[in-house]
Design a protein around this motif. Structure first.
Motif, mmCIF file in Angstrom:
data_model
loop_
_atom_site.group_PDB
_atom_site.id
_atom_site.type_symbol
_atom_site.label_atom_id
_atom_site.label_comp_id
_atom_site.label_asym_id
_atom_site.label_seq_id
_atom_site.Cartn_x
_atom_site.Cartn_y
_atom_site.Cartn_z
ATOM 1 N N UNK A 134 0.823 -1.216 0.000
ATOM 2 C CA UNK A 134 0.000 0.000 0.000
ATOM 3 C C UNK A 134 0.855 1.262 0.000
ATOM 4 N N UNK A 135 0.398 2.270 -0.744
ATOM 5 C CA UNK A 135 1.129 3.540 -0.779
ATOM 6 C C UNK A 135 1.095 4.191 0.598
ATOM 7 N N UNK A 136 2.223 4.739 0.988
ATOM 8 C CA UNK A 136 2.321 5.394 2.297
ATOM 9 C C UNK A 136 2.403 6.908 2.157
ATOM 10 N N UNK A 137 2.010 7.408 0.959
ATOM 11 C CA UNK A 137 2.033 8.856 0.753
ATOM 12 C C UNK A 137 0.753 9.291 0.050
ATOM 13 N N UNK A 138 0.153 10.401 0.517
ATOM 14 C CA UNK A 138 -1.018 10.922 -0.188
ATOM 15 C C UNK A 138 -0.640 11.276 -1.623
ATOM 16 N N UNK A 139 -1.581 11.109 -2.522
ATOM 17 C CA UNK A 139 -1.308 11.368 -3.938
ATOM 18 C C UNK A 139 -1.593 12.816 -4.334
ATOM 19 N N UNK A 140 -2.350 13.525 -3.511
ATOM 20 C CA UNK A 140 -2.699 14.902 -3.864
ATOM 21 C C UNK A 140 -1.715 15.885 -3.230
ATOM 22 N N UNK A 198 0.119 15.524 0.409
ATOM 23 C CA UNK A 198 1.579 15.344 0.392
ATOM 24 C C UNK A 198 2.251 16.448 1.222
ATOM 25 N N UNK A 199 1.775 17.680 1.032
ATOM 26 C CA UNK A 199 2.355 18.800 1.777
ATOM 27 C C UNK A 199 2.103 18.655 3.275
ATOM 28 N N UNK A 200 0.900 18.230 3.641
ATOM 29 C CA UNK A 200 0.581 18.066 5.075
ATOM 30 C C UNK A 200 1.454 16.971 5.689
ATOM 31 N N UNK A 242 -4.222 20.184 16.539
ATOM 32 C CA UNK A 242 -4.919 21.083 15.612
ATOM 33 C C UNK A 242 -4.811 20.564 14.170
ATOM 34 N N UNK A 243 -3.617 20.150 13.787
ATOM 35 C CA UNK A 243 -3.420 19.712 12.400
ATOM 36 C C UNK A 243 -4.149 18.398 12.103
ATOM 37 N N UNK A 244 -4.186 17.510 13.066
ATOM 38 C CA UNK A 244 -4.889 16.234 12.840
ATOM 39 C C UNK A 244 -6.381 16.510 12.632
ATOM 40 N N UNK A 245 -6.898 17.443 13.402
ATOM 41 C CA UNK A 245 -8.308 17.817 13.215
ATOM 42 C C UNK A 245 -9.214 16.605 13.189
ATOM 43 N N UNK A 246 -10.040 16.515 12.152
ATOM 44 C CA UNK A 246 -10.979 15.391 12.047
ATOM 45 C C UNK A 246 -10.393 14.225 11.234
ATOM 46 N N UNK A 247 -9.124 14.328 10.860
ATOM 47 C CA UNK A 247 -8.523 13.271 10.038
ATOM 48 C C UNK A 247 -8.477 11.938 10.777
ATOM 49 N N UNK A 258 -6.065 9.828 10.178
ATOM 50 C CA UNK A 258 -4.627 9.633 10.413
ATOM 51 C C UNK A 258 -3.960 11.008 10.426
ATOM 52 N N UNK A 259 -2.666 11.032 10.686
ATOM 53 C CA UNK A 259 -1.991 12.313 10.912
ATOM 54 C C UNK A 259 -2.171 13.281 9.742
ATOM 55 N N UNK A 260 -2.053 12.785 8.520
ATOM 56 C CA UNK A 260 -2.062 13.691 7.364
ATOM 57 C C UNK A 260 -3.270 13.490 6.469
ATOM 58 N N UNK A 261 -4.300 12.827 6.947
ATOM 59 C CA UNK A 261 -5.482 12.641 6.105
ATOM 60 C C UNK A 261 -6.223 11.365 6.435
ATOM 61 N N UNK A 262 -6.881 10.825 5.419
ATOM 62 C CA UNK A 262 -7.764 9.683 5.663
ATOM 63 C C UNK A 262 -7.036 8.338 5.628
ATOM 64 N N UNK A 263 -5.763 8.338 5.213
ATOM 65 C CA UNK A 263 -5.013 7.083 5.137
ATOM 66 C C UNK A 263 -3.708 7.168 5.931
ATOM 67 N N UNK A 264 -3.258 6.009 6.330
ATOM 68 C CA UNK A 264 -1.941 5.926 6.971
ATOM 69 C C UNK A 264 -0.885 6.507 6.038
ATOM 70 N N UNK A 265 0.037 7.301 6.583
ATOM 71 C CA UNK A 265 1.118 7.837 5.741
ATOM 72 C C UNK A 265 2.433 7.824 6.529
ATOM 73 N N UNK A 266 3.483 8.244 5.838
ATOM 74 C CA UNK A 266 4.801 8.307 6.474
ATOM 75 C C UNK A 266 4.790 9.238 7.693
ATOM 76 N N UNK A 267 3.873 10.204 7.710
ATOM 77 C CA UNK A 267 3.772 11.088 8.882
ATOM 78 C C UNK A 267 3.411 10.294 10.130
ATOM 79 N N UNK A 268 2.507 9.330 9.995
ATOM 80 C CA UNK A 268 2.140 8.496 11.147
ATOM 81 C C UNK A 268 3.326 7.669 11.620
ATOM 82 N N UNK A 269 4.119 7.213 10.649
ATOM 83 C CA UNK A 269 5.248 6.341 11.003
ATOM 84 C C UNK A 269 6.372 7.138 11.663
ATOM 85 N N UNK A 270 6.427 8.434 11.387
ATOM 86 C CA UNK A 270 7.419 9.291 12.055
ATOM 87 C C UNK A 270 6.936 9.635 13.469
ATOM 88 N N UNK A 271 5.622 9.735 13.596
ATOM 89 C CA UNK A 271 5.019 10.174 14.858
ATOM 90 C C UNK A 271 4.920 9.051 15.899
#
Ligand SMILES: N[C@@H](CCC(=O)N[C@@H](CS)C(=O)NCC(=O)O)C(=O)O
Length: 212
Positions: free
Chosen positions: A82-88, A92-94, A149-154, A156-169
């Motif tokens: 599975x991709x660990x980075x948002x495609x948009x 990606x920036x978040x 604040x940044x997680x908000x209603x997401x 996962x850390x950077x959006x609706x899917x697990x990403x490298x941000x979660x793995x750093x956190x």
């Protein structure tokens, strides 16, 4: 192709992020332990891989790399799974922003001060430096509030899917939760606390639990 090799100790948060990325991809890898407490990260062999003496270093089929963020992105692009980075662009920036926040503002007070003093010093038969801990707490609170604040209603850390941000956190939050101060700090940030609980349940987190 040969399995990738991670050079560093299992108890390093950065090593754990790389291991989790490989685990999430379902990729086989080898961990070559480099103990930083006995100074193995200053040995010439290791410095040839990472001249700044920081762990981890990484090698895959002759390709050598260091800097955790570079390694986890390489892992994500190189291995199936599975991709660990948002495609948009915004996702990606978040993700990149949160990885930067973890490295620049969360790791220094939470791991560099609180965790080292509370969890590592006693293992080395040293007394924790209460002043260093007291100094770390406002900085830890500030970065946790910003992550909340940044997680908000997401989900996962950077959006609706697990990403490298979660793995750093996750490795940083895991250590934080093991300190006496961690419970109170995490109680103040319910979204961060819930994300930590969710990430800690993943097989990738369980399979990389640090042995301090
Ligand atoms: N910028 C590096 C930071 C890695 C880092 O700070 N690793 C810590 C351990 S978690 C370390 O090597 N500490 C040993 C030292 O500073 O001597 C990366 O992203 O890989």
């Amino acid at each position: 192709m040969a399995d990738p090799i991670i050079f560093g100790p299992n108890y390093s948060t950065y090593v754990r992020s790389v291991r989790m990325a490989l685990e999430e991809k379902g990729a086989a890898y080898k961990l070559h332990e480099v103990d930083i407490f006995s100074g193995e990260n200053q040995n010439p062999d290791f410095l040839a891989r990472q001249p700044f003496g920081k762990v981890p270093a990484f090698e895959h089929d002759g390709f050598q790399l260091y800097e955790t963020d570079a390694i986890t992105r390489y892992v994500d692009m190189t291995f199936e799974g599975p991709s660990l980075q948002p495609q948009d662009a915004r996702g990606q920036a978040r993700m990149t922003q949160i990885i930067g926040i973890v490295n620049a503002y969360a790791y220094p007070p939470i791991v560099g001060k609180l965790v080292i003093q509370r969890l590592v010093m006693p293992k080395l038969n040293e007394t924790p430096d209460e002043q260093a801990i007291a100094e770390a707490l406002p900085d830890a609170r500030k970065v946790l509030a910003e992550l909340e604040r940044l997680i908000g209603e997401n989900a996962y850390a950077a959006g609706s899917h697990l990403s490298l941000a979660d793995l750093q956190l996750l490795p940083v939050l895991d250590y934080l939760s093991m300190t006496p101060e961690g419970g109170e700090l995490l109680a103040e940030v319910p979204r961060v606390k819930a994300l930590h609980a969710k990430l800690a349940e993943r097989e990738s987190a369980k399979r990389t639990a640090p042995q301090l």
